[in-house]
Design a protein around this motif. Sequence first.
Motif, PDB file in Angstrom:
ATOM      1  N   UNK A 380     -15.633   6.054 -21.833  1.00  0.00           N
ATOM      2  CA  UNK A 380     -14.203   5.770 -21.857  1.00  0.00           C
ATOM      3  C   UNK A 380     -13.577   6.233 -20.543  1.00  0.00           C
ATOM      4  N   UNK A 381     -12.899   5.373 -19.796  1.00  0.00           N
ATOM      5  CA  UNK A 381     -12.207   5.811 -18.587  1.00  0.00           C
ATOM      6  C   UNK A 381     -11.088   6.797 -18.918  1.00  0.00           C
ATOM      7  N   UNK A 382     -10.813   7.682 -18.018  1.00  0.00           N
ATOM      8  CA  UNK A 382      -9.718   8.639 -18.225  1.00  0.00           C
ATOM      9  C   UNK A 382      -8.391   7.899 -18.329  1.00  0.00           C
ATOM     10  N   UNK A 383      -7.478   8.449 -19.141  1.00  0.00           N
ATOM     11  CA  UNK A 383      -6.176   7.829 -19.281  1.00  0.00           C
ATOM     12  C   UNK A 383      -5.593   8.073 -20.653  1.00  0.00           C
ATOM     13  N   UNK A 384      -4.379   7.500 -20.858  1.00  0.00           N
ATOM     14  CA  UNK A 384      -3.688   7.621 -22.131  1.00  0.00           C
ATOM     15  C   UNK A 384      -4.072   6.455 -23.043  1.00  0.00           C
ATOM     16  N   UNK A 385      -4.271   6.766 -24.312  1.00  0.00           N
ATOM     17  CA  UNK A 385      -4.666   5.753 -25.295  1.00  0.00           C
ATOM     18  C   UNK A 385      -3.895   5.978 -26.598  1.00  0.00           C
ATOM     19  N   UNK A 386      -3.690   4.886 -27.295  1.00  0.00           N
ATOM     20  CA  UNK A 386      -3.221   4.964 -28.671  1.00  0.00           C
ATOM     21  C   UNK A 386      -4.429   5.174 -29.572  1.00  0.00           C
ATOM     22  N   UNK A 387      -4.274   6.012 -30.582  1.00  0.00           N
ATOM     23  CA  UNK A 387      -5.379   6.333 -31.484  1.00  0.00           C
ATOM     24  C   UNK A 387      -5.076   5.769 -32.878  1.00  0.00           C
ATOM     25  N   UNK A 388      -6.109   5.127 -33.447  1.00  0.00           N
ATOM     26  CA  UNK A 388      -5.967   4.581 -34.792  1.00  0.00           C
ATOM     27  C   UNK A 388      -7.281   4.810 -35.554  1.00  0.00           C
ATOM     28  N   UNK A 389      -7.148   5.240 -36.806  1.00  0.00           N
ATOM     29  CA  UNK A 389      -8.299   5.532 -37.648  1.00  0.00           C
ATOM     30  C   UNK A 389      -8.383   4.490 -38.756  1.00  0.00           C
ATOM     31  N   UNK A 390      -9.603   4.045 -39.062  1.00  0.00           N
ATOM     32  CA  UNK A 390      -9.840   3.129 -40.179  1.00  0.00           C
ATOM     33  C   UNK A 390     -10.728   3.831 -41.208  1.00  0.00           C
ATOM     34  N   UNK A 391     -10.297   3.781 -42.470  1.00  0.00           N
ATOM     35  CA  UNK A 391     -11.062   4.349 -43.585  1.00  0.00           C
ATOM     36  C   UNK A 391     -11.328   3.223 -44.572  1.00  0.00           C
ATOM     37  N   UNK A 392     -12.612   2.857 -44.715  1.00  0.00           N
ATOM     38  CA  UNK A 392     -12.988   1.731 -45.577  1.00  0.00           C
ATOM     39  C   UNK A 392     -12.171   0.489 -45.270  1.00  0.00           C
ATOM     40  N   UNK A 393     -11.912   0.278 -43.991  1.00  0.00           N
ATOM     41  CA  UNK A 393     -11.164  -0.894 -43.555  1.00  0.00           C
ATOM     42  C   UNK A 393      -9.661  -0.724 -43.538  1.00  0.00           C
ATOM     43  N   UNK A 401       8.471   1.562 -31.274  1.00  0.00           N
ATOM     44  CA  UNK A 401       9.822   1.853 -30.790  1.00  0.00           C
ATOM     45  C   UNK A 401      10.785   0.798 -31.312  1.00  0.00           C
ATOM     46  N   UNK A 402      11.989   0.801 -30.815  1.00  0.00           N
ATOM     47  CA  UNK A 402      13.014  -0.122 -31.302  1.00  0.00           C
ATOM     48  C   UNK A 402      12.633  -1.573 -31.071  1.00  0.00           C
ATOM     49  N   UNK A 403      11.813  -1.814 -30.048  1.00  0.00           N
ATOM     50  CA  UNK A 403      11.372  -3.174 -29.739  1.00  0.00           C
ATOM     51  C   UNK A 403      10.044  -3.505 -30.407  1.00  0.00           C
ATOM     52  N   UNK A 404       9.614  -2.622 -31.328  1.00  0.00           N
ATOM     53  CA  UNK A 404       8.366  -2.779 -32.051  1.00  0.00           C
ATOM     54  C   UNK A 404       7.152  -2.792 -31.131  1.00  0.00           C
ATOM     55  N   UNK A 405       7.248  -1.977 -30.100  1.00  0.00           N
ATOM     56  CA  UNK A 405       6.127  -1.788 -29.182  1.00  0.00           C
ATOM     57  C   UNK A 405       5.434  -0.501 -29.579  1.00  0.00           C
ATOM     58  N   UNK A 406       4.099  -0.489 -29.763  1.00  0.00           N
ATOM     59  CA  UNK A 406       3.406   0.760 -30.154  1.00  0.00           C
ATOM     60  C   UNK A 406       3.544   1.849 -29.100  1.00  0.00           C
ATOM     61  N   UNK A 407       3.927   3.042 -29.567  1.00  0.00           N
ATOM     62  CA  UNK A 407       4.084   4.181 -28.650  1.00  0.00           C
ATOM     63  C   UNK A 407       3.294   5.407 -29.106  1.00  0.00           C
ATOM     64  N   UNK A 408       2.673   5.387 -30.244  1.00  0.00           N
ATOM     65  CA  UNK A 408       1.942   6.544 -30.756  1.00  0.00           C
ATOM     66  C   UNK A 408       1.194   6.154 -32.016  1.00  0.00           C
ATOM     67  N   UNK A 409       0.393   7.087 -32.512  1.00  0.00           N
ATOM     68  CA  UNK A 409       0.035   8.401 -31.912  1.00  0.00           C
ATOM     69  C   UNK A 409      -0.838   8.217 -30.675  1.00  0.00           C
ATOM     70  N   UNK A 410      -0.581   9.119 -29.719  1.00  0.00           N
ATOM     71  CA  UNK A 410      -1.178   8.947 -28.400  1.00  0.00           C
ATOM     72  C   UNK A 410      -1.939  10.210 -28.021  1.00  0.00           C
ATOM     73  N   UNK A 411      -3.009  10.023 -27.243  1.00  0.00           N
ATOM     74  CA  UNK A 411      -3.777  11.122 -26.716  1.00  0.00           C
ATOM     75  C   UNK A 411      -4.250  10.796 -25.304  1.00  0.00           C
ATOM     76  N   UNK A 412      -4.633  11.815 -24.577  1.00  0.00           N
ATOM     77  CA  UNK A 412      -5.026  11.621 -23.175  1.00  0.00           C
ATOM     78  C   UNK A 412      -6.473  12.068 -22.992  1.00  0.00           C
ATOM     79  N   UNK A 413      -7.261  11.187 -22.426  1.00  0.00           N
ATOM     80  CA  UNK A 413      -8.633  11.515 -22.028  1.00  0.00           C
ATOM     81  C   UNK A 413      -8.563  11.998 -20.584  1.00  0.00           C
ATOM     82  N   UNK A 414      -8.760  13.311 -20.322  1.00  0.00           N
ATOM     83  CA  UNK A 414      -8.559  13.850 -18.964  1.00  0.00           C
ATOM     84  C   UNK A 414      -9.689  13.409 -18.019  1.00  0.00           C
TER      85      UNK A 414
END
Length: 414
Positions: A380-393, A401-414
């Motif tokens: 994985x290249x370093x940078x900021x990513x949105x994180x999403x977990x799937x459990x049994x699909x 945000x207000x424009x329905x653009x994903x902003x989180x949950x976010x984490x940074x790969x240093x």
Amino acid sequence: MSNFRAIATVTATLQRALQAAIQSDVAGATVSTVRPAEGTNTHLPTTGVNLYLYQVSQNPHRSNLDLPTRRSQGDLVQRPQIAIDLHYLLSFYGDDLSLEPQRLLGSTVAFLHSQPMITRTQIEAVIADPAKTFLAQSDLADQPELVRFTPLTISLEELSRLWSVLLQVQYVLSVAYKASVVLVERQLTPQPVLPARAINLSAIPLRQPFIRQIVADAGEDLPITSGAAIRIVGADLQGLATQVAIDNAQANTTAVTGDHITLNLPAALSAGPHRVQVLQGVQFDPASTPRLALKSNLGVFVLHPSITQTAGQPDIVISNVQGAGNAPRSAVVTIGVAPAVAQSQMLTLELLKLQQVLFTFAAAPRTDAAASLVFPISGVPAGDYLFRVRVDGAESALQLDANRVPVGPKGTIP
């Protein structure tokens, strides 16, 4: 049903009915019921018809209707009965020069086609015949289904085989008929059933509850998450002693109306798809508890996992990072989720940019249910990513945000 005299009663009744029919067509004709033979004293008619019962077979349609007849201990619960079909060979005797056998054949098939069943009146007349006292105790007339005669299609080869059984007997003009069905049983006395202490009857409208959809009570467009309230939308949902079962376990409701039911999800419910059914009761006795009798169709909803937060920040910990500069990174990502994930559930971690999934990783093996999940990642290249977990699909929700653009949950790969 009929006793052991039923088979003989069928033969005697057919003989009597056929005798009356052919006498009016061929003068002096008689009907016998003996085995075809050669020589004198065979009791075959000089002019007439001989009925010979040459085969008995089990009726395939009613052979198992009386099962079971005994309990596991061997006690008789109902009289065993056998359903059989009788196969008759009808042979025609007479003067061939005046075509008596053929005239008798025509008279016989015409009669059996016009009256294919022996009636109860005909059976009772045979039983009452003083010349047939051996049938006096027959109860064939009480059989619920009348015996019907149908012609059998027998090829010349099959017919020759049939006559070959009758050794040293020359063939005469013959047809075959089947009598069906004869129900025979022994006069046994079943063990009586226990008496009923009381009979309760309740009449209710036949309105079965119906589930149309299951949504989050906070809003139809919102995901259903752990601990949230859901709304079951449908028709005829309110009834006597209405219950809701999630995966066959009863859940407590908060409000019940005819078109919707609301309830809080059990805290122990795992993420993934779940089945819901509405059950309603019937009151037989005002002093007793209603019995569940009506069930709705099965509804399905998906419980989405959530990435937990601490002090407003997602519980995402990135550790043991390997790699530097422009090189791809390897690391261990630990994520807190709710509800806890069982050992048998399938888990994946997705790293996104906006709504595009860039990387997918499987979780490390677990030995027990866990609320903190570990995902080894690599390449994985370093940078900021949105994180999403799937459990049994079932996927965790992204923060918009207000424009329905994903902003989180976010984490940074240093």
